[in-house]
Design a protein around this motif. Structure first.
Motif, PDB file in Angstrom:
ATOM      1  N   TYR A 165      31.497 -14.509 -72.048  1.00 29.53           N
ATOM      2  CA  TYR A 165      32.772 -15.161 -71.750  1.00 29.53           C
ATOM      3  C   TYR A 165      33.728 -15.269 -72.935  1.00 29.53           C
ATOM      4  CZ  TYR A 165      30.732 -16.546 -67.299  1.00 29.53           C
ATOM      5  OH  TYR A 165      30.155 -16.553 -66.045  1.00 29.53           O
ATOM      6  N   CYS A 220      33.837 -27.489 -79.995  1.00 24.31           N
ATOM      7  CA  CYS A 220      35.041 -27.744 -79.216  1.00 24.31           C
ATOM      8  C   CYS A 220      36.152 -28.119 -80.186  1.00 24.31           C
ATOM      9  CB  CYS A 220      34.780 -28.903 -78.247  1.00 24.31           C
ATOM     10  SG  CYS A 220      36.187 -29.322 -77.194  1.00 24.31           S
ATOM     11  N   SER A 280      32.509 -24.212 -76.363  1.00 26.77           N
ATOM     12  CA  SER A 280      31.301 -23.489 -75.976  1.00 26.77           C
ATOM     13  C   SER A 280      30.121 -24.410 -76.222  1.00 26.77           C
ATOM     14  CB  SER A 280      31.150 -22.202 -76.792  1.00 26.77           C
ATOM     15  OG  SER A 280      29.986 -21.511 -76.388  1.00 26.77           O
ATOM     16  N   TRP A 295      24.634 -27.841 -70.513  1.00 28.89           N
ATOM     17  CA  TRP A 295      25.637 -27.694 -69.459  1.00 28.89           C
ATOM     18  C   TRP A 295      25.388 -28.720 -68.360  1.00 28.89           C
ATOM     19  CZ3 TRP A 295      25.549 -21.689 -68.311  1.00 28.89           C
ATOM     20  CH2 TRP A 295      26.005 -20.994 -69.431  1.00 28.89           C
ATOM     21  N   ALA A 344      31.034 -31.187 -72.063  1.00 31.07           N
ATOM     22  CA  ALA A 344      32.227 -30.366 -72.315  1.00 31.07           C
ATOM     23  C   ALA A 344      33.495 -31.132 -71.962  1.00 31.07           C
ATOM     24  CB  ALA A 344      32.147 -29.049 -71.547  1.00 31.07           C
ATOM     25  N   THR A 353      40.893 -17.863 -70.726  1.00 31.73           N
ATOM     26  CA  THR A 353      39.544 -17.614 -70.219  1.00 31.73           C
ATOM     27  C   THR A 353      39.491 -16.201 -69.649  1.00 31.73           C
ATOM     28  OG1 THR A 353      39.911 -18.278 -67.909  1.00 31.73           O
ATOM     29  CG2 THR A 353      39.295 -20.025 -69.458  1.00 31.73           C
ATOM     30  N   ASN A 397      35.296 -16.613 -65.540  1.00 31.46           N
ATOM     31  CA  ASN A 397      34.642 -17.770 -66.142  1.00 31.46           C
ATOM     32  C   ASN A 397      34.947 -19.038 -65.338  1.00 31.46           C
ATOM     33  OD1 ASN A 397      33.580 -19.767 -67.761  1.00 31.46           O
ATOM     34  ND2 ASN A 397      34.357 -18.911 -69.667  1.00 31.46           N
ATOM     35  N   SER A 446      34.605 -22.718 -66.966  1.00 27.47           N
ATOM     36  CA  SER A 446      35.689 -23.093 -67.882  1.00 27.47           C
ATOM     37  C   SER A 446      37.000 -23.310 -67.131  1.00 27.47           C
ATOM     38  CB  SER A 446      35.862 -22.033 -68.971  1.00 27.47           C
ATOM     39  OG  SER A 446      34.758 -22.041 -69.837  1.00 27.47           O
TER      40      SER A 446
END
Length: 167
Positions: A34, A80, A96, A102, A107, A131, A135, A138
């Motif tokens: 990505y 970030c 990322s 995740w 995030a 992006t 993706n 995101s």
């Protein structure tokens, strides 16, 4: 040294001592897919990436990508921040996270704090994001942050989604 804190996270400036973490993150399959291959294969490459990227950004612009650390145990979970790229007219947000972190809200929490810091402390107005077209995670996150799709931008040979967030 810039430090941004949230309920669960700290965003801290990168330094050469973070090379192992950067080497791991930048070689994750999701990062390569990505974001792209940054050519970071060894610790020396990671140190160079840190110095030429985030650290140079702090000196030049007063902001940049930061290491995201979980406050509860000091574990580095991602990166970030708002940074300037030569290929974009406005500062953009980048993020990322390692896959093991995740879907836990890290995030969104980190990116919200980075945006708030960029606007309230650094004094930035328009912030953009890019992006790949596929993706979806995101793209969803940018929607939650208030970004809207503003078209497309070609960087290198790839056409990317271009999002904007105005103050």
């Amino acid at each position: 040294m810039t430090l941004i804190e949230t309920e669960r996270l700290r965003l801290v400036e990168f330094n050469p001592g973070d090379a192992e973490f950067v080497l791991r993150l930048l070689n994750e399959p999701s990062f390569l897919r990505y974001i792209g291959d940054r050519g970071v294969r060894r610790l020396d490459d990671a140190r160079r990436y840190i110095m030429d990227g985030p650290v140079a950004g702090y000196a030049r612009d007063g902001h940049g990508l930061m290491r995201v650390v979980r406050r509860s145990d000091g574990e580095s979970v991602g990166m970030c921040g708002v940074l300037r790229r030569d290929t974009l007219p406005d500062p953009d947000i980048g993020f990322s996270f390692l896959p093991g972190y995740w879907s836990q809200g890290y995030a969104l929490e980190a990116a919200s704090a980075a945006m708030r810091h960029a606007r309230e402390t650094v004094g930035l107005g328009r912030i953009v994001a890019i992006t790949t077209k596929d993706n979806a995670p995101s793209i969803r996150l940018l929607g939650k942050l208030g970004f809207r799709l503003d078209g497309f931008v070609t960087i290198g040979s790839e056409e990317l989604n271009h999002f904007v967030s105005d103050p």
